[in-house]
Design a protein around this motif. Sequence first.
Motif, PDB file in Angstrom:
ATOM      1  N   ASP A 178       0.818  -1.221   0.000  1.00  0.00           N
ATOM      2  CA  ASP A 178       0.000   0.000   0.000  1.00  0.00           C
ATOM      3  C   ASP A 178       0.849   1.269   0.000  1.00  0.00           C
ATOM      4  OD1 ASP A 178       1.070  -0.066   2.517  1.00  0.00           O
ATOM      5  OD2 ASP A 178      -0.840  -0.036   3.592  1.00  0.00           O
ATOM      6  N   GLY A 179       2.171   1.104  -0.137  1.00  0.00           N
ATOM      7  CA  GLY A 179       3.062   2.253  -0.197  1.00  0.00           C
ATOM      8  C   GLY A 179       3.567   2.725   1.145  1.00  0.00           C
ATOM      9  N   THR A 180       3.161   2.039   2.219  1.00  0.00           N
ATOM     10  CA  THR A 180       3.609   2.430   3.556  1.00  0.00           C
ATOM     11  C   THR A 180       5.110   2.205   3.709  1.00  0.00           C
ATOM     12  OG1 THR A 180       1.454   1.822   4.471  1.00  0.00           O
ATOM     13  CG2 THR A 180       3.288   2.080   6.024  1.00  0.00           C
ATOM     14  N   GLU A 181       5.805   3.184   4.269  1.00  0.00           N
ATOM     15  CA  GLU A 181       7.249   3.076   4.452  1.00  0.00           C
ATOM     16  C   GLU A 181       7.576   2.117   5.590  1.00  0.00           C
ATOM     17  OE1 GLU A 181      10.605   6.335   4.163  1.00  0.00           O
ATOM     18  OE2 GLU A 181       9.785   6.321   6.183  1.00  0.00           O
ATOM     19  N   PRO A 182       8.499   1.186   5.388  1.00  0.00           N
ATOM     20  CA  PRO A 182       8.882   0.251   6.451  1.00  0.00           C
ATOM     21  C   PRO A 182       9.737   0.927   7.516  1.00  0.00           C
ATOM     22  CG  PRO A 182      10.266  -0.076   4.540  1.00  0.00           C
ATOM     23  CD  PRO A 182       9.221   0.932   4.136  1.00  0.00           C
ATOM     24  N   GLU A 183      10.034   0.205   8.561  1.00  0.00           N
ATOM     25  CA  GLU A 183      10.827   0.764   9.657  1.00  0.00           C
ATOM     26  C   GLU A 183      12.258   1.040   9.238  1.00  0.00           C
ATOM     27  OE1 GLU A 183      12.089  -0.260  14.306  1.00  0.00           O
ATOM     28  OE2 GLU A 183      10.968  -1.719  13.097  1.00  0.00           O
ATOM     29  N   HIS A 184      12.837   0.146   8.428  1.00  0.00           N
ATOM     30  CA  HIS A 184      14.225   0.302   7.982  1.00  0.00           C
ATOM     31  C   HIS A 184      14.303   0.179   6.458  1.00  0.00           C
ATOM     32  CE1 HIS A 184      14.793  -1.227  12.230  1.00  0.00           C
ATOM     33  NE2 HIS A 184      15.434  -0.075  12.239  1.00  0.00           N
ATOM     34  N   PRO A 185      13.854   1.213   5.752  1.00  0.00           N
ATOM     35  CA  PRO A 185      13.836   1.159   4.283  1.00  0.00           C
ATOM     36  C   PRO A 185      15.243   1.168   3.680  1.00  0.00           C
ATOM     37  CG  PRO A 185      13.362   3.380   5.026  1.00  0.00           C
ATOM     38  CD  PRO A 185      13.389   2.515   6.258  1.00  0.00           C
ATOM     39  N   ALA A 186      15.406   0.464   2.561  1.00  0.00           N
ATOM     40  CA  ALA A 186      16.681   0.475   1.855  1.00  0.00           C
ATOM     41  C   ALA A 186      16.868   1.825   1.167  1.00  0.00           C
ATOM     42  CB  ALA A 186      16.719  -0.644   0.820  1.00  0.00           C
ATOM     43  N   PRO A 187      18.037   2.416   1.224  1.00  0.00           N
ATOM     44  CA  PRO A 187      18.284   3.668   0.503  1.00  0.00           C
ATOM     45  C   PRO A 187      17.998   3.463  -0.985  1.00  0.00           C
ATOM     46  CG  PRO A 187      20.075   3.214   2.028  1.00  0.00           C
ATOM     47  CD  PRO A 187      19.226   1.989   1.998  1.00  0.00           C
ATOM     48  N   SER A 188      17.219   4.364  -1.578  1.00  0.00           N
ATOM     49  CA  SER A 188      16.821   4.212  -2.974  1.00  0.00           C
ATOM     50  C   SER A 188      17.068   5.504  -3.735  1.00  0.00           C
ATOM     51  CB  SER A 188      15.342   3.821  -3.055  1.00  0.00           C
ATOM     52  OG  SER A 188      14.947   3.611  -4.395  1.00  0.00           O
ATOM     53  N   LEU A 189      17.519   5.362  -4.986  1.00  0.00           N
ATOM     54  CA  LEU A 189      17.838   6.517  -5.822  1.00  0.00           C
ATOM     55  C   LEU A 189      17.038   6.452  -7.119  1.00  0.00           C
ATOM     56  CD1 LEU A 189      19.754   9.012  -6.135  1.00  0.00           C
ATOM     57  CD2 LEU A 189      21.330   7.474  -7.327  1.00  0.00           C
ATOM     58  N   THR A 190      16.400   7.551  -7.484  1.00  0.00           N
ATOM     59  CA  THR A 190      15.667   7.636  -8.744  1.00  0.00           C
ATOM     60  C   THR A 190      16.607   8.121  -9.842  1.00  0.00           C
ATOM     61  OG1 THR A 190      13.578   8.129  -7.612  1.00  0.00           O
ATOM     62  CG2 THR A 190      13.730   8.721  -9.935  1.00  0.00           C
ATOM     63  N   LEU A 191      16.591   7.422 -10.980  1.00  0.00           N
ATOM     64  CA  LEU A 191      17.491   7.734 -12.086  1.00  0.00           C
ATOM     65  C   LEU A 191      16.723   8.314 -13.269  1.00  0.00           C
ATOM     66  CD1 LEU A 191      19.677   4.485 -12.050  1.00  0.00           C
ATOM     67  CD2 LEU A 191      20.118   6.648 -10.879  1.00  0.00           C
ATOM     68  N   GLU A 192      17.269   9.369 -13.852  1.00  0.00           N
ATOM     69  CA  GLU A 192      16.670   9.976 -15.027  1.00  0.00           C
ATOM     70  C   GLU A 192      17.163   9.259 -16.285  1.00  0.00           C
ATOM     71  OE1 GLU A 192      17.696  14.066 -15.019  1.00  0.00           O
ATOM     72  OE2 GLU A 192      16.754  14.504 -13.072  1.00  0.00           O
ATOM     73  N   PRO A 193      16.357   9.249 -17.353  1.00  0.00           N
ATOM     74  CA  PRO A 193      16.810   8.637 -18.619  1.00  0.00           C
ATOM     75  C   PRO A 193      18.056   9.349 -19.129  1.00  0.00           C
ATOM     76  CG  PRO A 193      14.441   9.013 -18.644  1.00  0.00           C
ATOM     77  CD  PRO A 193      14.962   9.741 -17.440  1.00  0.00           C
ATOM     78  N   ALA A 194      18.947   8.583 -19.749  1.00  0.00           N
ATOM     79  CA  ALA A 194      20.166   9.174 -20.286  1.00  0.00           C
ATOM     80  C   ALA A 194      19.839  10.066 -21.469  1.00  0.00           C
ATOM     81  CB  ALA A 194      21.139   8.075 -20.716  1.00  0.00           C
ATOM     82  N   SER A 195      20.597  11.133 -21.648  1.00  0.00           N
ATOM     83  CA  SER A 195      20.413  12.055 -22.767  1.00  0.00           C
ATOM     84  C   SER A 195      20.799  11.372 -24.065  1.00  0.00           C
ATOM     85  CB  SER A 195      21.257  13.309 -22.564  1.00  0.00           C
ATOM     86  OG  SER A 195      21.266  14.102 -23.721  1.00  0.00           O
ATOM     87  N   ALA A 196      19.949  11.494 -25.082  1.00  0.00           N
ATOM     88  CA  ALA A 196      20.238  10.879 -26.378  1.00  0.00           C
ATOM     89  C   ALA A 196      21.435  11.532 -27.051  1.00  0.00           C
ATOM     90  CB  ALA A 196      19.016  10.980 -27.294  1.00  0.00           C
ATOM     91  N   GLU A 197      21.650  12.838 -26.799  1.00  0.00           N
ATOM     92  CA  GLU A 197      22.747  13.559 -27.445  1.00  0.00           C
ATOM     93  C   GLU A 197      24.061  13.380 -26.705  1.00  0.00           C
ATOM     94  OE1 GLU A 197      21.655  17.607 -27.744  1.00  0.00           O
ATOM     95  OE2 GLU A 197      20.001  17.272 -29.143  1.00  0.00           O
ATOM     96  N   GLY A 198      24.000  13.541 -25.375  1.00  0.00           N
ATOM     97  CA  GLY A 198      25.245  13.523 -24.630  1.00  0.00           C
ATOM     98  C   GLY A 198      25.654  12.161 -24.127  1.00  0.00           C
ATOM     99  N   GLY A 199      24.805  11.128 -24.322  1.00  0.00           N
ATOM    100  CA  GLY A 199      25.151   9.816 -23.807  1.00  0.00           C
ATOM    101  C   GLY A 199      24.991   9.798 -22.301  1.00  0.00           C
ATOM    102  N   HIS A 200      25.709   8.902 -21.660  1.00  0.00           N
ATOM    103  CA  HIS A 200      25.606   8.757 -20.218  1.00  0.00           C
ATOM    104  C   HIS A 200      26.499   9.767 -19.513  1.00  0.00           C
ATOM    105  CE1 HIS A 200      23.270   5.255 -20.904  1.00  0.00           C
ATOM    106  NE2 HIS A 200      24.258   4.558 -21.430  1.00  0.00           N
ATOM    107  N   ALA A 201      25.922  10.392 -18.478  1.00  0.00           N
ATOM    108  CA  ALA A 201      26.681  11.399 -17.726  1.00  0.00           C
ATOM    109  C   ALA A 201      27.720  10.739 -16.845  1.00  0.00           C
ATOM    110  CB  ALA A 201      25.736  12.226 -16.867  1.00  0.00           C
ATOM    111  N   HIS A 202      28.795  11.437 -16.601  1.00  0.00           N
ATOM    112  CA  HIS A 202      29.870  10.951 -15.730  1.00  0.00           C
ATOM    113  C   HIS A 202      30.408  12.142 -14.957  1.00  0.00           C
ATOM    114  CE1 HIS A 202      33.316   8.730 -14.288  1.00  0.00           C
ATOM    115  NE2 HIS A 202      34.117   9.645 -14.776  1.00  0.00           N
ATOM    116  N   GLY A 203      29.627  12.598 -13.982  1.00  0.00           N
ATOM    117  CA  GLY A 203      30.045  13.751 -13.211  1.00  0.00           C
ATOM    118  C   GLY A 203      30.261  14.952 -14.097  1.00  0.00           C
TER     119      GLY A 203
END
Length: 222
Positions: A149-174
């Motif tokens: 139901d989307g409820t946050e657990p007591e000890h959630p795993a750290p999670s990162l949302t990723l954006e789609p890679a740019s078609a022109e610049g390829g994959h970013a690297h800092g």
Amino acid sequence: MKVFARRALCAGSMIGALALAGSGLASAHVSVSAPGATQGGYEVLTFRVPTESDTAGTTGLTVTLPGLRSARTEPMPGWHSTVTKDPESALATSVTWTADPGVEVGPGQFGEFRVSAGPLPETTTVDFPATQTYSDGSVVEWDQQPAADGTEPEHPAPSLTLEPASAEGGHAHGGQSATADTEADDPGAGDDSVARWLGGAGLVLGALALALAVGNTIRRRS
């Protein structure tokens, strides 16, 4: 100035850990951030670790990585880091930070642990399960998933949302392309490019010298 700023940032972010607001301490979780992170990109991942215990400090952190080609930790005064790699694929599978004796992130404080890593998975989100160790020997596993139901657990795993890679610049690297990371991992790649450039320039100069020599010979004979 850049070296000084980097050292100040490192010391200030970890051992000089900032105090958490008292009301937010109980709900604080281990989290990961990397603004603008892209799928397949190389990023600096920052893991923020709060000490939730009232009597013990944080002395260790292990973060599970999703099998990454590159993983480099930031130097931190009083802490040692180890990157574990799969013996067959040589991909980084985890990174562990361990505090020296007498060094810890105390109660009411948090620390930040950074690692430059990639390429990140080609997925919308990526989890980094973490294990936090306290000075009294207690261990907290941050590896739980949200409920149905989307409820946050007591000890959630750290999670990162990723954006789609740019078609022109390829994959970013800092701020750089993935090609730049290849050159960073293999210094010879950059040297090879320079060598080719110098070799080409040498051929051009040699051709000019030969042309001048032939011209001088013809003029003398005339």
